[in-house]
Enzyme design. Structure first.
Site, PDB file in Angstrom:
ATOM      1  N   ASP A   1     -49.526   7.837 -24.771  1.00 56.12           N
ATOM      2  CA  ASP A   1     -49.158   6.463 -25.148  1.00 56.12           C
ATOM      3  C   ASP A   1     -49.828   6.026 -26.441  1.00 56.12           C
ATOM      4  O   ASP A   1     -49.719   4.876 -26.850  1.00 56.12           O
ATOM      5  CB  ASP A   1     -49.499   5.482 -24.025  1.00 56.12           C
ATOM      6  CG  ASP A   1     -50.986   5.498 -23.651  1.00 56.12           C
ATOM      7  OD1 ASP A   1     -51.768   6.261 -24.275  1.00 56.12           O
ATOM      8  OD2 ASP A   1     -51.377   4.756 -22.726  1.00 56.12           O
TER       9      ASP A   1
ATOM     10  N   CYS B   1     -71.278  22.967 -37.240  1.00 54.06           N
ATOM     11  CA  CYS B   1     -69.825  22.773 -37.249  1.00 54.06           C
ATOM     12  C   CYS B   1     -69.084  24.100 -37.079  1.00 54.06           C
ATOM     13  O   CYS B   1     -68.050  24.168 -36.411  1.00 54.06           O
ATOM     14  CB  CYS B   1     -69.376  22.116 -38.545  1.00 54.06           C
ATOM     15  SG  CYS B   1     -70.103  20.511 -38.848  1.00 54.06           S
TER      16      CYS B   1
END
Length: 222
Positions: free
Chosen positions: A138, A45
């Site tokens: 959107d 990570c």
């Protein structure tokens, strides 16, 4: 649980390293890239968030807001951010150039289908998988990729996919295998020859195949 392509992305509220957000408000009229991570202070990570930080300007050029998620606290995120910056040679920086969501109760990980049952932490709980979500202005999901906890992502590929998504959202083309920005595109099968001539004045190249079907139509990137 989970989310499918074309679904409206959940308008979740969460605490982050940049304060509390409501996701749709935070996104505004931008594209979004949400990447989940198994835990703070973990090796793979750390390399990934370092790469995200190094690439933030490339995503900003494309009007993409970046945000990460991990199942630890905001306080842990702040401390980890200093390690990440030191790892990438930015030890003077206190913060990363994007927020990290705190998902301590794993509520978002469950809601978005991001748990990896094959990889568990020292308490025996499933790790959060390396999910990649690209969300359009959107607020709909445009892309999802799910990596296991043991495999780091390729952010050059994610950037390439964003280029394709943004191009194909505005132009009636598809992008072929291994396409990169500037490369030839493909004319959509549902576009007639007459319409294609009007849409692509630079010309169309059709591959001649044994079936004699003219579905392999290439054109310069519009």
């Amino acid at each position: 649980m989970g989310i499918n392509l074309g679904d409206t992305f959940p308008n979740f509220e969460a605490d982050t390293t940049e304060g509390r957000i409501k996701f749709h408000d935070w996104l505004g009229d931008s594209w979004g890239l949400l990447c989940s991570h198994p835990a703070d202070y973990t090796p793979v990570c750390t390399t990934e968030l370092g790469r995200m930080a190094k690439m933030v300007q490339e995503f900003q050029k494309r009007k993409v807001k970046m945000i990460a998620l991990s199942v630890d606290s905001v306080q842990d995120h702040h401390g980890w951010s200093k390690d990440i910056n030191a790892y990438i040679g930015e030890s003077h920086a206190e913060k990363l150039p994007f927020p990290i969501i705190a998902d301590e109760k794993r509520e978002l990980a469950v809601q978005l289908g991001m748990l990896d049952p094959a990889e568990r932490n020292k308490e025996g709980l499933p790790l959060t998988a390396r999910a990649v979500f690209v969300i359009g202005p959107d607020k709909k999901l445009k892309l999802s990729i799910l990596y296991p906890a043991t495999t780091g992502r390729n952010f050059d590929e994610i950037l390439r996919v964003v280029d394709s998504l943004q191009l194909t959202a505005s132009k009636k083309v598809a992008t072929p295998v291994d396409w990169k920005a500037g490369g030839d595109c493909m004319v959509l099968p549902n576009i007639s020859a007459e319409e294609a001539e009007k849409l692509f004045p630079k010309g169309i190249r059709t591959e001649i195949l044994p079936s004699a079907k003219d579905y392999m139509r290439f054109t310069s990137q519009p």
